[in-house]
Motif scaffolding. Structure first.
Motif, PDB file in Angstrom:
ATOM      1  N   ALA A  88      -3.049   2.924  -2.706  1.00  9.76           N
ATOM      2  CA  ALA A  88      -3.356   1.702  -3.448  1.00  9.76           C
ATOM      3  C   ALA A  88      -3.317   0.503  -2.520  1.00  9.76           C
ATOM      4  O   ALA A  88      -2.726   0.549  -1.440  1.00  9.76           O
ATOM      5  N   HIS A  89      -3.969  -0.575  -2.964  1.00  9.82           N
ATOM      6  CA  HIS A  89      -3.946  -1.829  -2.198  1.00  9.82           C
ATOM      7  C   HIS A  89      -3.320  -2.921  -3.072  1.00  9.82           C
ATOM      8  O   HIS A  89      -3.297  -2.802  -4.301  1.00  9.82           O
ATOM      9  N   CYS A  90      -2.816  -3.956  -2.427  1.00 10.95           N
ATOM     10  CA  CYS A  90      -2.208  -5.063  -3.152  1.00 10.95           C
ATOM     11  C   CYS A  90      -3.259  -5.706  -4.040  1.00 10.95           C
ATOM     12  O   CYS A  90      -4.349  -6.054  -3.560  1.00 10.95           O
ATOM     13  N   THR A  91      -2.944  -5.864  -5.300  1.00 14.47           N
ATOM     14  CA  THR A  91      -3.874  -6.504  -6.220  1.00 14.47           C
ATOM     15  C   THR A  91      -4.109  -7.932  -5.749  1.00 14.47           C
ATOM     16  O   THR A  91      -3.167  -8.660  -5.468  1.00 14.47           O
ATOM     17  N   GLY A  92      -5.366  -8.297  -5.616  1.00 15.93           N
ATOM     18  CA  GLY A  92      -5.727  -9.637  -5.175  1.00 15.93           C
ATOM     19  C   GLY A  92      -5.825  -9.800  -3.673  1.00 15.93           C
ATOM     20  O   GLY A  92      -6.147 -10.874  -3.193  1.00 15.93           O
ATOM     21  N   SER A  93      -5.573  -8.763  -2.922  1.00 17.74           N
ATOM     22  CA  SER A  93      -5.663  -8.844  -1.465  1.00 17.74           C
ATOM     23  C   SER A  93      -7.108  -9.118  -1.077  1.00 17.74           C
ATOM     24  O   SER A  93      -8.024  -8.433  -1.519  1.00 17.74           O
ATOM     25  N   VAL A  94      -7.296 -10.120  -0.240  1.00 16.66           N
ATOM     26  CA  VAL A  94      -8.658 -10.483   0.156  1.00 16.66           C
ATOM     27  C   VAL A  94      -9.116  -9.748   1.405  1.00 16.66           C
ATOM     28  O   VAL A  94     -10.304  -9.629   1.648  1.00 16.66           O
ATOM     29  N   ASP A  95      -8.194  -9.252   2.200  1.00 14.15           N
ATOM     30  CA  ASP A  95      -8.610  -8.593   3.442  1.00 14.15           C
ATOM     31  C   ASP A  95      -8.360  -7.087   3.438  1.00 14.15           C
ATOM     32  O   ASP A  95      -8.731  -6.391   4.377  1.00 14.15           O
ATOM     33  N   GLY A  96      -7.726  -6.563   2.398  1.00 14.23           N
ATOM     34  CA  GLY A  96      -7.476  -5.129   2.307  1.00 14.23           C
ATOM     35  C   GLY A  96      -6.371  -4.631   3.211  1.00 14.23           C
ATOM     36  O   GLY A  96      -6.129  -3.440   3.303  1.00 14.23           O
ATOM     37  N   HIS A  97      -5.672  -5.533   3.903  1.00 12.52           N
ATOM     38  CA  HIS A  97      -4.613  -5.125   4.827  1.00 12.52           C
ATOM     39  C   HIS A  97      -3.236  -5.272   4.186  1.00 12.52           C
ATOM     40  O   HIS A  97      -2.321  -5.871   4.740  1.00 12.52           O
ATOM     41  N   CYS A  98      -3.122  -4.733   3.018  1.00 10.05           N
ATOM     42  CA  CYS A  98      -1.853  -4.676   2.297  1.00 10.05           C
ATOM     43  C   CYS A  98      -1.974  -3.444   1.418  1.00 10.05           C
ATOM     44  O   CYS A  98      -2.592  -3.475   0.357  1.00 10.05           O
ATOM     45  N   VAL A  99      -1.441  -2.329   1.887  1.00 12.09           N
ATOM     46  CA  VAL A  99      -1.608  -1.055   1.190  1.00 12.09           C
ATOM     47  C   VAL A  99      -0.269  -0.336   1.061  1.00 12.09           C
ATOM     48  O   VAL A  99       0.696  -0.670   1.750  1.00 12.09           O
ATOM     49  N   SER A 100      -0.264   0.666   0.198  1.00 15.81           N
ATOM     50  CA  SER A 100       0.911   1.514   0.048  1.00 15.81           C
ATOM     51  C   SER A 100       0.466   2.837  -0.544  1.00 15.81           C
ATOM     52  O   SER A 100      -0.585   2.932  -1.168  1.00 15.81           O
ATOM     53  N   VAL A 101       1.278   3.856  -0.336  1.00 18.29           N
ATOM     54  CA  VAL A 101       1.061   5.160  -0.940  1.00 18.29           C
ATOM     55  C   VAL A 101       2.200   5.376  -1.919  1.00 18.29           C
ATOM     56  O   VAL A 101       3.374   5.269  -1.555  1.00 18.29           O
ATOM     57  N   PHE A 102       1.844   5.671  -3.165  1.00 17.91           N
ATOM     58  CA  PHE A 102       2.821   5.873  -4.226  1.00 17.91           C
ATOM     59  C   PHE A 102       2.944   7.360  -4.528  1.00 17.91           C
ATOM     60  O   PHE A 102       1.943   8.056  -4.657  1.00 17.91           O
ATOM     61  N   PHE A 103       4.181   7.826  -4.626  1.00 16.76           N
ATOM     62  CA  PHE A 103       4.458   9.239  -4.848  1.00 16.76           C
ATOM     63  C   PHE A 103       4.935   9.474  -6.276  1.00 16.76           C
ATOM     64  O   PHE A 103       5.705   8.673  -6.824  1.00 16.76           O
ATOM     65  N   PHE A 104       4.494  10.591  -6.828  1.00 13.22           N
ATOM     66  CA  PHE A 104       4.910  11.028  -8.151  1.00 13.22           C
ATOM     67  C   PHE A 104       5.319  12.488  -8.052  1.00 13.22           C
ATOM     68  O   PHE A 104       4.646  13.282  -7.402  1.00 13.22           O
ATOM     69  N   HIS A 105       6.439  12.808  -8.669  1.00 20.27           N
ATOM     70  CA  HIS A 105       6.873  14.207  -8.748  1.00 20.27           C
ATOM     71  C   HIS A 105       6.755  14.584 -10.211  1.00 20.27           C
ATOM     72  O   HIS A 105       7.450  14.019 -11.056  1.00 20.27           O
TER      73      HIS A 105
END
Length: 177
Positions: A88-105
C-alpha cells in the motif's frame, strides 16, 4: 501499559483516525502498526487458509491506518493464506515514495513492515512465506533513483508473529546506515 488491541479499541472509541495523515502525505505513527503480536500465538501456518480471506475488511483496515492498497480487493481475495501481505501507499502521497506492506494472518491484522519506507515490492507470497524487495538508496541518490542495489527479506509466521530473515532494519531502504 496498553496492548495494541486496547490501543486500537481506544482509538476507535475516540473516533480519531489512528494513522491518518494530517497533511495528506504521510500517516502518523500508531501503536497498533507494529508487527508483532496476535491473538493466537500458538497458531502456525498450515499453508492453506481455514476461512476465506476477507479482503474488503483488510483494505478497510489499511485505509484506517492512512494508506491505500495497491491491489484491487477482488484480486486480494485469491491470495493463499494464512499469511498474506498487501502492498500500500500513503493516502494522498503525491510522489509515491511513502509505502508499506501490511501483513494479515488469517483475517487478523498482524502489522506492517516498517515506517518511512520510500520504495518496496512484494516479489512473492505463497501463504507461508512473503518475499519483499527493497531498493537501497545511498546518501547522494536522488529520490527517483537508487544506486545501492536491492535487498531481499523473507517474512514468515512464527510464535504468533511475523519474523523476517534476515532481520528487517528500521528503514530497509537504508539498511547500511
Amino acid at each position: 501499559m496498553k496492548t495494541p488491541a486496547v490501543a486500537a479499541v481506544l482509538c476507535l472509541l475516540t473516533a480519531t483516525a489512528c494513522g491518518a495523515s494530517r497533511d495528506g502525505a504521510r500517516p502518523a505513527e500508531s501503536p497498533s502498526v507494529s508487527l508483532w503480536g496476535t491473538a493466537d500465538p500458538s497458531a502456525e501456518p498450515s499453508g492453506e487458509a481455514t476461512e476465506p480471506f476477507d479482503a474488503d475488511r483488510a483494505v478497510l483496515r489499511i485505509k484506517r491506518l492512512g494508506f491505500t492498497a495497491d491491489t484491487d480487493p477482488g484480486i486480494l481475495k485469491s491470495l493463499r493464506g494464512p499469511l498474506r501481505a498487501i502492498h500500500a501507499h500513503c493516502t494522498g502521497s503525491v510522489d509515491g515514495h511513502c509505502v508499506s506492506v501490511f501483513f494479515f494472518h488469517g483475517n487478523e491484522y498482524a502489522g506492517n513492515d516498517a515506517t518511512g519506507v520510500r520504495s518496496s515490492a512484494i516479489t512473492s507470497q505463497d501463504g507461508r512465506t512473503v518475499t519483499l524487495s527493497y531498493p537501497q538508496f545511498l546518501p547522494t541518490d536522488p529520490q527517483c533513483c537508487h544506486s545501492g542495489g536491492e535487498r531481499t527479506y523473507r517474512a514468515r509466521w512464527k510464535d504468533g508473529k511475523v519474523v523476517f530473515s534476515p532481520p528487517l532494519p528500521e528503514n530497509p531502504n537504508y539498511a547500511d546506515r
